[in-house]
Design an enzyme around this catalytic site. Structure first.
Site, short mmCIF file in Angstrom:
data_model
loop_
_atom_site.label_atom_id
_atom_site.label_comp_id
_atom_site.label_asym_id
_atom_site.label_seq_id
_atom_site.Cartn_x
_atom_site.Cartn_y
_atom_site.Cartn_z
CB SER A 143 -0.91 -0.18 1.29
OG SER A 143 -1.47 1.14 1.45
CE1 TYR A 156 -4.31 -2.13 4.69
CE2 TYR A 156 -3.33 -0.11 4.61
CZ TYR A 156 -3.92 -1.20 4.10
OH TYR A 156 -4.10 -1.17 2.65
C1 BGC Z 1 -6.05 1.73 2.53
C2 BGC Z 1 -7.25 3.05 2.13
C3 BGC Z 1 -6.77 4.01 1.96
C4 BGC Z 1 -5.65 4.13 0.88
C5 BGC Z 1 -5.29 5.56 0.53
C6 BGC Z 1 -5.01 2.12 1.44
O1 BGC Z 1 -4.12 1.25 1.66
O2 BGC Z 1 -6.60 0.59 2.57
O3 BGC Z 1 -8.16 2.97 3.59
O4 BGC Z 1 -7.92 4.98 1.65
O5 BGC Z 1 -4.66 3.38 1.08
O6 BGC Z 1 -4.79 6.32 1.98
#
Ligand code: BGC
Length: 255
Positions: A143, A156
């Site tokens: 991410s 996360y």
């Molecule tokens: C997350 C989202 C978030 C996005 C951008 C992703 O990895 O799961 O919750 O909106 O990143 O920030």
């Protein structure tokens, strides 16, 4: 993109980004093992969609937060398709909380699903690639938050930061054996993980305004990049991250 003859496992492959990855890989000719833990009916629909389009896919219920689950996926790929060429660590969950709020059970759960699964998925896939003597590739779906803090999303972010260093370290360790490890790091994508934001008009607007390309990604826009990273066109890429974020990390306004 030609992935014909490639055998690939996609964890968390029956929804969101995972399902889009399955579609992109199958469209490029790969045979796909679709891992899932819930919604067998969605998996069955996806398998049907792929096979009716002439592709090969099989659904397997397996909890990738356990090594037994990971091994079940790899042995299915080998039994069904004869070999394993790529492993996509896509399974992930989000439980929103700050550092001061998080409790041990929640933290352990997020780390097990997001990071432990990726560590042992990478390890078991790499062992198989080395045994086959054919090289191979692990793609970790991290991410933008592997690098970019998101206050209120502590576990996360920690798990995705862990994937960043998993990819760099494993990529360096495994390069000499012909095994590549690459992160694909999405920004905001229209998937179940973002459902609450997408349903709230003002939150969605705020999010879109923070993205230079001014829209949340469609999952297929991540799937296509994963197919590219697995393909020979990307065969010199390893131990690094490809960001697919519409420029969100460079935007001037945060969330
Ligand atoms: C997350 C989202 C978030 C996005 C951008 C992703 O990895 O799961 O919750 O909106 O990143 O920030």
């Amino acid at each position: 993109m030609d992935l014909s003859g490639r055998s690939v496992v996609v964890t968390g492959g029956n929804s969101g980004i995972g399902a889009a990855i399955v579609r992109s890989l199958a469209a490029a000719g790969a045979s796909v093992v679709i891992d899932y833990v819930a919604h067998p009916e969605d998996t069955a629909d996806l398998v049907k969609e792929v096979t009716s389009g002439g592709g090969r896919a099989i659904g397997v219920e397996a909890d990738v937060s356990t090594i037994a689950g990971i091994e079940k996926l790899i042995s299915t790929a080998v039994d069904e398709f004869g070999h394993l060429d790529a492993f996509v660590n896509n399974a992930g969950i989000e439980e929103r909380h700050t550092l001061l709020e998080v409790d041990e059970k929640t933290f352990d759960h997020v780390m097990a699903v997001n990071l432990k699964s990726a560590v042992f998925g990478t390890q078991r896939a790499a062992k198989r690639f080395i045994e086959q003597g054919s090289g191979g590739i692990v793609v970790n779906i991290s991410s933008v938050h592997e690098d970019w803090p998101m206050p209120g999303n502590l576990s996360y972010c920690v798990s995705k930061g862990g994937m960043r260093m998993l990819t760099r370290t494993a990529g360096v360790e495994l390069g000499p054996q012909g095994v590549r490890v690459v992160n694909v790091a999405p920004g905001a994508v229209d998937t179940p993980i973002n459902e609450s934001t997408m349903k709230d008009d003002s939150l969605r607007q705020k999010l879109e305004n923070s993205i230079p390309l001014r829209e949340v990604a469609d999952p297929s826009e991540i799937g296509g990049v994963v197919a590219f990273v697995i393909s020979d066109a990307a065969k010199y890429m390893t131990a690094t991250t490809v960001f697919v974020d519409g420029g969100i990390m460079r935007g001037s306004v945060g969330l």
